[in-house]
Design a protein around this motif. Structure first.
Motif, PDB file in Angstrom:
ATOM      1  N   LEU A 239       0.820  -1.219   0.000  1.00 60.11           N
ATOM      2  CA  LEU A 239       0.000   0.000   0.000  1.00 60.11           C
ATOM      3  C   LEU A 239       0.854   1.270   0.000  1.00 60.11           C
ATOM      4  O   LEU A 239       0.340   2.368   0.169  1.00 60.11           O
ATOM      5  CB  LEU A 239      -0.941   0.005   1.211  1.00 60.11           C
ATOM      6  N   GLN A 240       2.188   1.108  -0.178  1.00 57.56           N
ATOM      7  CA  GLN A 240       3.054   2.286  -0.113  1.00 57.56           C
ATOM      8  C   GLN A 240       2.691   3.337  -1.166  1.00 57.56           C
ATOM      9  O   GLN A 240       2.778   4.543  -0.898  1.00 57.56           O
ATOM     10  CB  GLN A 240       4.539   1.904  -0.178  1.00 57.56           C
ATOM     11  N   GLY A 241       2.237   2.873  -2.352  1.00 53.53           N
ATOM     12  CA  GLY A 241       1.866   3.817  -3.413  1.00 53.53           C
ATOM     13  C   GLY A 241       0.687   4.670  -2.941  1.00 53.53           C
ATOM     14  O   GLY A 241       0.710   5.897  -2.998  1.00 53.53           O
ATOM     15  N   MET A 242      -0.313   3.974  -2.445  1.00 57.80           N
ATOM     16  CA  MET A 242      -1.525   4.638  -1.949  1.00 57.80           C
ATOM     17  C   MET A 242      -1.187   5.610  -0.797  1.00 57.80           C
ATOM     18  O   MET A 242      -1.687   6.727  -0.721  1.00 57.80           O
ATOM     19  CB  MET A 242      -2.429   3.515  -1.421  1.00 57.80           C
ATOM     20  N   LEU A 243      -0.305   5.158   0.091  1.00 55.36           N
ATOM     21  CA  LEU A 243       0.038   5.984   1.255  1.00 55.36           C
ATOM     22  C   LEU A 243       0.869   7.191   0.836  1.00 55.36           C
ATOM     23  O   LEU A 243       0.699   8.285   1.383  1.00 55.36           O
ATOM     24  CB  LEU A 243       0.780   5.139   2.298  1.00 55.36           C
ATOM     25  N   ASN A 244       1.741   7.001  -0.143  1.00 52.58           N
ATOM     26  CA  ASN A 244       2.499   8.158  -0.639  1.00 52.58           C
ATOM     27  C   ASN A 244       1.552   9.170  -1.263  1.00 52.58           C
ATOM     28  O   ASN A 244       1.717  10.375  -1.105  1.00 52.58           O
ATOM     29  CB  ASN A 244       3.562   7.711  -1.646  1.00 52.58           C
TER      30      ASN A 244
END
Ligand code: ADP
Ligand code: GLC
Length: 488
Positions: A239-244
């Motif tokens: 989910l790093q993309g979403m969180l970024n």
């Protein structure tokens, strides 16, 4: 008791009513800390059919609240308890929640977890709609409650009751996302517009936590370091993309420790209380645990090392098992309290037979023993691979049981590592058996220097992680997204 709370917490567990881990401890303490600062808070949680505590009785206040899921006529009953003056609403529906365990048995997750928590989130919205005033903030915790911000986002457009309510989702553990088949999205009641890669969809599956992250007005997690870590592929669990993408709306607010429950000065589970000024009682707690668990009295004057936690990869229990033979050679005892992975449980039990009296493991979940171990040990072991916050190391500091912990997440935010002059514990990196063992060896060397050890213990015990600071940061966060929190 205020029947129209300004802030409504939504959570799948809450101490002392239900607990599998730190989330419950946070829910038992943060609402009270907020209310001490003048914000009125209510909590919504499932009723699991039995209560861990009879101190706060429940009463049925509403029958047959329509939920409309999974069948049009499905309803929930609502119970209420007065938790130190705060309303706690329990969503009850036997077929979903009246079970021995909260989420899973030893065989794995309950097959209907998605339905259970869709039901819980929908029932939450329906019940909250019946309160006399809309809450200013709905604050959902972890994946079980994460559909609530998503429902709110879409309901706000069509129902004026909700138009001024804002939402927060707090990530206590990103590894648990609630990922299920698309079919369940279709049943969830979210509109088709939510099915896209910046919404509820995750590689073709329905992801409940991602839905919350996508639609909440603010996303928080439980330590500043973890808030940074989850932006990276190593800790972002996909989910790093979403969180970024939401980085501007993401905050790390360090959890606190509830010293009303976790303080050796007044801990009701200890055979003897103690304080930094009078440490004698700690020695008595150690002696008493040697009796209770049949530990080897011959090494009573040597350090006692302890682990309390879920027996899962997250907690690095496998690293501890790897190095146990080396540790035990050092004339110490090790005590483990935990449950979780069957393989680890079996491995520990086997090892107990190899090291009778030197390694004692209690497989299971025992609140009072967790307290007694915190008090009795000299070193508290926490070799986590990742740790969003971690509460047990904060407790161990207060009990003068110095933590040996890996350099991740909230462990870095709460422990000052030896040899810093202000050291309160030992930190190792990277999280591997070798570095872990070296760190324990270092700790044992320092233990041999009684004055230095004692100074570290006293410093650790005087650290203050009480909830007030976190509560003020949450209030600031609520205000930043537009909540007008006039003192209640
Ligand atoms: P996590 O939530 O990741 O499990 P935390 O450190 O935040 O870790 O909180 C764990 C909480 O659960 C603490 O209150 C700890 O004492 C408790 N706990 C964990 N395992 C056990 C157990 N086997 N028996 C009793 N308490 C436990
Ligand atoms: C999660 C995390 C733990 C944290 C707790 C409470 O269970 O694993 O690190 O302390 O939630 O926020």
């Amino acid at each position: 008791m205020d029947s129209h709370p300004q802030v409504l917490f939504v959570t799948s567990e809450m101490y002392p009513f239900s607990k599998t881990g730190g989330l419950a401890d946070v829910m038992g303490a943060l609402p009270l800390a907020l209310s001490r600062l003048g914000v009125s808070v209510g909590v919504i949680t499932p009723f699991y059919g039995r209560l861990a505590s009879s101190e706060f009785p429940l009463r049925l206040i509403y029958e047959d609240c329509p939920v409309g899921y999974p069948w049009p006529e499905t309803t929930a009953d609502i119970f209420l308890s007065d938790y130190h003056g705060l309303p706690v609403y329990f969503i009850s529906r036997g077929e979903y929640f009246d079970r021995r365990f909260l989420y899973c048995t030893h065989k794995g997750d309950y097959f209907d977890n998605c339905e259970r928590f869709i039901f819980f989130c929908r029932a939450t919205m329906e019940w909250a709609r019946r309160l006399s005033n809309p809450p200013e903030i709905i604050h959902a915790h972890d994946w079980h409650a994460a559909l609530v911000p998503a429902y709110l986002h879409f309901l706000r457009k069509v129902d004026t009751f909700w138009e001024n309510t804002k939402s927060v989702v707090t990530i206590h553990n990103l590894a648990f996302q609630g990922r299920f088949a698309y079919r369940l999205f279709q049943e969830s009641g979210l509109p088709p517009a939510a099915w896209n890669s910046s919404g509820a969809e995750f590689f073709g599956d329905f992801n409940l936590l991602k839905s919350g992250i996508a639609y909440a007005d603010l996303v928080t997690t439980v330590s500043p370091t973890y808030a940074q870590e989850i932006l990276t592929p190593d800790f972002g669990c996909g989910l790093q993309g979403m969180l970024n993408h939401r980085a501007e709306d993401l905050r790390g607010i360090l959890n606190g420790a509830d010293y009303a429950v976790w303080d050796p000065r007044q801990d009701r589970y200890l055979p003897s209380t103690y304080s930094p000024e009078l440490l004698k009682g700690k020695r008595r707690c150690k002696e008493s645990l040697y009796h209770e668990l049949c530990l080897d009295h011959e090494v009573l004057s040597r350090p006692l090392l302890g682990f309390v936690g879920r027996l899962r990869d997250q907690k690095g229990i496998d690293m501890l098992l790897d190095i146990l033979p080396e540790i035990i050679k050092k004339d110490v005892c090790v005590v483990v309290l935990g449950e979780g992975n069957l393989l680890y449980e079996a491995q520990i039990q086997d090892m107990m037979e190899t090291y009778p009296g030197r390694l004692v493991a209690r497989i299971g979940y025992t609140e009072d023993l967790a307290h007694r171990i915190q008090a009795a040990v000299d070193l508290f072991l926490m070799p986590s691979r990742y740790e969003p916050c971690g509460l047990t190391q904060m407790y161990s500091l207060r009990y003068g049981s110095l933590p040996v912990a890996s350099a991740v997440g909230g462990l870095l935010d709460t422990i000052t590592a030896y040899p810093d002059p202000e050291a309160t514990g030992f930190i190792f990196s990277p999280p591997e058996p070798k570095t872990f063992l070296e760190s324990i060896e270092l700790a044992l060397e320092v233990w041999n220097q009684a004055d230095q050890w004692n100074a570290m213990q006293v410093r650790a015990m005087r650290k203050d992680f009480s909830w007030t600071s976190a509560a003020s940061q949450y209030i600031q966060a609520y205000q930043d997204i537009g909540a007008y929190l006039a003192p209640a």
